[in-house]
Design a protein around this motif. Structure first.
Motif, PDB file in Angstrom:
ATOM      1  N   GLN A  50       0.842  -1.189   0.000  1.00 55.86           N
ATOM      2  CA  GLN A  50       0.000   0.000   0.000  1.00 55.86           C
ATOM      3  C   GLN A  50       0.880   1.242   0.000  1.00 55.86           C
ATOM      4  N   GLN A  53      -2.784   6.107  -1.439  1.00 56.88           N
ATOM      5  CA  GLN A  53      -4.083   5.738  -2.001  1.00 56.88           C
ATOM      6  C   GLN A  53      -3.984   4.593  -3.012  1.00 56.88           C
ATOM      7  N   THR A  55      -2.670   0.690  -4.160  1.00 60.71           N
ATOM      8  CA  THR A  55      -2.248  -0.633  -3.712  1.00 60.71           C
ATOM      9  C   THR A  55      -1.741  -1.408  -4.914  1.00 60.71           C
ATOM     10  N   GLU A  82      -4.507  -0.927  -7.863  1.00 53.94           N
ATOM     11  CA  GLU A  82      -5.774  -0.271  -7.538  1.00 53.94           C
ATOM     12  C   GLU A  82      -5.502   1.100  -6.948  1.00 53.94           C
ATOM     13  N   ARG A  84      -7.527   3.851  -4.695  1.00 57.91           N
ATOM     14  CA  ARG A  84      -8.738   4.142  -3.927  1.00 57.91           C
ATOM     15  C   ARG A  84      -9.079   5.613  -4.064  1.00 57.91           C
ATOM     16  N   LYS A  85     -10.346   5.885  -4.242  1.00 58.49           N
ATOM     17  CA  LYS A  85     -10.800   7.277  -4.309  1.00 58.49           C
ATOM     18  C   LYS A  85     -10.928   7.816  -2.902  1.00 58.49           C
ATOM     19  N   ARG A  86     -10.522   9.046  -2.748  1.00 60.49           N
ATOM     20  CA  ARG A  86     -10.672   9.693  -1.449  1.00 60.49           C
ATOM     21  C   ARG A  86     -12.126  10.035  -1.231  1.00 60.49           C
ATOM     22  N   GLU A  87     -12.617   9.781  -0.039  1.00 56.59           N
ATOM     23  CA  GLU A  87     -14.023  10.023   0.267  1.00 56.59           C
ATOM     24  C   GLU A  87     -14.367  11.506   0.330  1.00 56.59           C
TER      25      GLU A  87
END
Length: 93
Positions: A50, A53, A55, A82, A84-87
């Protein structure tokens, strides 16, 4: 070969001390288990690393004690990457 040394020699992580720190933080999985820097890796093992954001999932193809920049490509195969989108990002960036 030790996990932290493989990460450095394969150039997945630039410095061995950084590889050790990342492993100590639980951000490296070896065959779906949290791995310590001293964990032994072998050919065929899968690593999930990781980076913030992102992986990265790789399979170890070759182990060498040292390598040149040109020879790094054969040490691992990227299986999945991958992001990940930040929330808190309304645009999904």
């Amino acid at each position: 070969m030790r996990l932290d040394k493989f990460l450095k020699v394969s150039r997945l992580i630039k410095r061995r001390t950084v590889a050790k720190d990342v492993s100590d933080q639980g951000r490296v999985l070896l065959n779906n288990r949290e791995a310590k820097p001293s964990a032994t890796v072998k050919i065929g093992d899968e690593l999930d690393i990781q980076f913030g954001q992102r992986t990265l999932t790789v399979r170890i193809e070759r182990l060498t004690e040292s390598t040149r920049k040109e020879d790094v490509a054969g040490m691992y195969t990227i299986l999945k990457e991958e992001v990940r989108k930040r929330e808190d990002d309304p645009f999904g960036l």
